[in-house]
Design a protein around this motif. Sequence first.
Motif, short mmCIF file in Angstrom:
data_model
loop_
_atom_site.label_atom_id
_atom_site.label_comp_id
_atom_site.label_asym_id
_atom_site.label_seq_id
_atom_site.Cartn_x
_atom_site.Cartn_y
_atom_site.Cartn_z
N SER A 6 45.28 47.99 29.13
CA SER A 6 44.62 48.09 30.34
C SER A 6 42.92 48.27 29.85
N GLU A 7 42.61 48.25 28.20
CA GLU A 7 41.57 47.70 27.69
C GLU A 7 40.48 46.89 28.00
N TYR A 28 40.71 41.15 35.81
CA TYR A 28 40.11 41.48 36.16
C TYR A 28 38.74 41.78 36.24
N SER A 29 37.87 41.86 34.66
CA SER A 29 36.67 42.13 34.34
C SER A 29 36.51 40.87 34.85
N ARG A 30 36.62 39.87 34.27
CA ARG A 30 35.99 38.34 35.11
C ARG A 30 36.23 38.35 37.09
N ILE A 45 43.78 28.51 39.41
CA ILE A 45 43.06 29.39 39.43
C ILE A 45 42.26 29.56 41.01
N MET A 46 42.64 31.35 41.05
CA MET A 46 41.84 31.30 41.98
C MET A 46 40.67 32.81 42.58
N LYS A 47 40.11 33.18 42.77
CA LYS A 47 38.68 34.48 42.92
C LYS A 47 40.23 35.56 43.26
N ILE A 48 40.14 36.75 42.92
CA ILE A 48 41.03 37.49 43.32
C ILE A 48 40.14 38.20 44.15
N GLU A 55 44.68 46.71 42.56
CA GLU A 55 44.19 46.71 41.46
C GLU A 55 45.08 46.99 40.28
N LEU A 56 44.53 46.77 38.55
CA LEU A 56 44.67 46.65 37.51
C LEU A 56 46.02 48.19 37.56
#
Length: 113
Positions: A6-7, A28-30, A45-48, A55-56
């Motif tokens: 989570s952090e 999720y940060s990127r 690799i794919m974009k979220i 969501e996280l």
Amino acid sequence: TMTVHSEEHVVDVHVRSGVYSSDTIFDYSRGYIATRLFSRNACFIMKIKKEYIPELREIGRLAFERQTMKDVYSPNNVWAQFQSGSSRLGRLKDWVLYGKHIEKLCTGLPLYQ
């Protein structure tokens, strides 16, 4: 197995199933997901896309439901279909964009986007 960091806003998913084994990083940060398929020795690799990917905080809850209730139906099952295309080995600018978690997973493998 699934580990939620989570952090760092990262989820690691490890699937051990013989020829279908894979490791996946949801960063999720990127804003990217990377999957390493061991049978293909490649990284996808794919974009979220928020309309398709939970969501996280939601992905952890879905994993908990799945673990505690074996036959849970959820409309949020995540499936991805990859099409063959050109690949390349990761370059420095790729790792700046995708981040250290995906770099660690995919270094030295052909990247498919």
